[in-house]
Design an enzyme around this catalytic site. Structure first.
Site, PDB file in Angstrom:
ATOM      1  N   GLU A 195       0.337   3.889  -2.384  1.00  0.00           N
ATOM      2  CA  GLU A 195       0.732   2.534  -1.989  1.00  0.00           C
ATOM      3  C   GLU A 195       2.112   2.195  -2.563  1.00  0.00           C
ATOM      4  O   GLU A 195       2.893   1.467  -1.954  1.00  0.00           O
ATOM      5  CB  GLU A 195      -0.276   1.504  -2.521  1.00  0.00           C
ATOM      6  CG  GLU A 195      -1.679   1.617  -1.933  1.00  0.00           C
ATOM      7  CD  GLU A 195      -2.708   0.769  -2.698  1.00  0.00           C
ATOM      8  OE1 GLU A 195      -3.656   0.296  -2.064  1.00  0.00           O
ATOM      9  OE2 GLU A 195      -2.577   0.588  -3.931  1.00  0.00           O
ATOM     10  N   ASP A 221      -8.454  -1.073   6.782  1.00  0.00           N
ATOM     11  CA  ASP A 221      -9.785  -0.827   7.373  1.00  0.00           C
ATOM     12  C   ASP A 221     -10.477  -2.150   7.657  1.00  0.00           C
ATOM     13  O   ASP A 221     -10.159  -3.174   7.067  1.00  0.00           O
ATOM     14  CB  ASP A 221     -10.624   0.006   6.394  1.00  0.00           C
ATOM     15  CG  ASP A 221     -10.709  -0.648   5.035  1.00  0.00           C
ATOM     16  OD1 ASP A 221     -11.685  -1.354   4.781  1.00  0.00           O
ATOM     17  OD2 ASP A 221      -9.777  -0.478   4.213  1.00  0.00           O
TER      18      ASP A 221
END
Ligand code: ADE
Length: 233
Positions: free
Chosen positions: A13, A199
């Protein structure tokens, strides 16, 4: 010129942000700690980006609340941050209009959905409810959505988590934000959470599968949003 601390749990990330800001790895924290620090100065600001580092026992990123709280607390000892940003990925809800790689700015209060203490005087403490900056103006300027963030130490969830996420009005389900918000509350630091959706919590496919499939593109979107934010802060 501001001192901006960016906390990002996972290296994948963080990497696009590290590259975009030209940050270099430094070893500022006590040797015992696995967190990694990346520092630099770009345009208007000094930056310290902190990741949770890797577990020497398990060989994976130290995701979750304990490393986040310890890492931020240690970093604040040596970097007098004017602002703490938490950039990371999260699960979102299709039924609430979330899209993969959509970026949310946090909205107060930031809460837990796995700290259940059913004793009347402890219940609210368990839930958390920590503040973050008012992000409405930033969201308007950058055309980003604001959302409530709900934190636990689990990628999946059980019925109790589900109930509490609903009570929290959660838009983003993730694993560090409430712990970081708590540390910022203790140190009285303005806190700005930025979350990008990898998600769907209410999707058909397993979370881990969706997460892995969408991680790269979501981290790119996260980086773009963080860079735009930094330009107008
Ligand atoms: N990070 C990315 N997706 C997540 C999810 N569904 N739950 C917790 N943390 C996440």
């Amino acid at each position: 010129m501001k001192n901006i601390l960016i906390y990002v749990a996972m290296q994948s990330e963080a990497q696009p942000i590290i590259e975009a800001l030209d940050l270099t790895i430094t070893s500022l924290l006590p040797k015992a700690l696995p967190m990694q620090t990346f520092a630099g100065k770009k345009d208007k600001h000094h930056y310290l980006l902190v990741t949770s580092g890797k577990s020497t026992l398990y060989g994976v990123d130290n995701v979750g609340t304990e490393p986040a709280a310890v890492g931020l607390q240690a970093a604040l000892q040596l970097f007098d941050a004017d602002l703490v940003i938490n950039a990371g990925t999260a699960g979102g809800w299709q039924t609430k209009g979330a899209k993969i790689a959509q970026v949310y700015l946090g909205k107060s209060p930031i809460r837990y959905h796995d700290h259940r203490i059913p004793i009347p005087t402890f219940e609210a403490y368990g839930r958390g409810s920590y503040p973050c900056m008012d992000t409405s103006e930033l969201a308007r300027k950058l055309n980003l959505t604001q959302g409530f963030i709900s934190t636990s130490n689990s990628l999946d969830f059980n019925q109790d988590c589900d109930r509490l996420m609903q009570e929290n009005n959660a838009d983003c389900k993730e694993m560090e934000c409430a712990a970081l918000a708590w540390v910022c509350h203790l140190y009285q630091k303005p806190f700005l959470p930025v979350k990008a959706i990898t998600d769907f919590v209410d999707g058909k496919h397993p979370t881990a599968e969706q997460f892995q499939q969408n991680l790269n593109r979501t981290c790119e979107a996260l980086k773009n949003a963080v860079i735009k934010l930094l330009a107008i802060i």
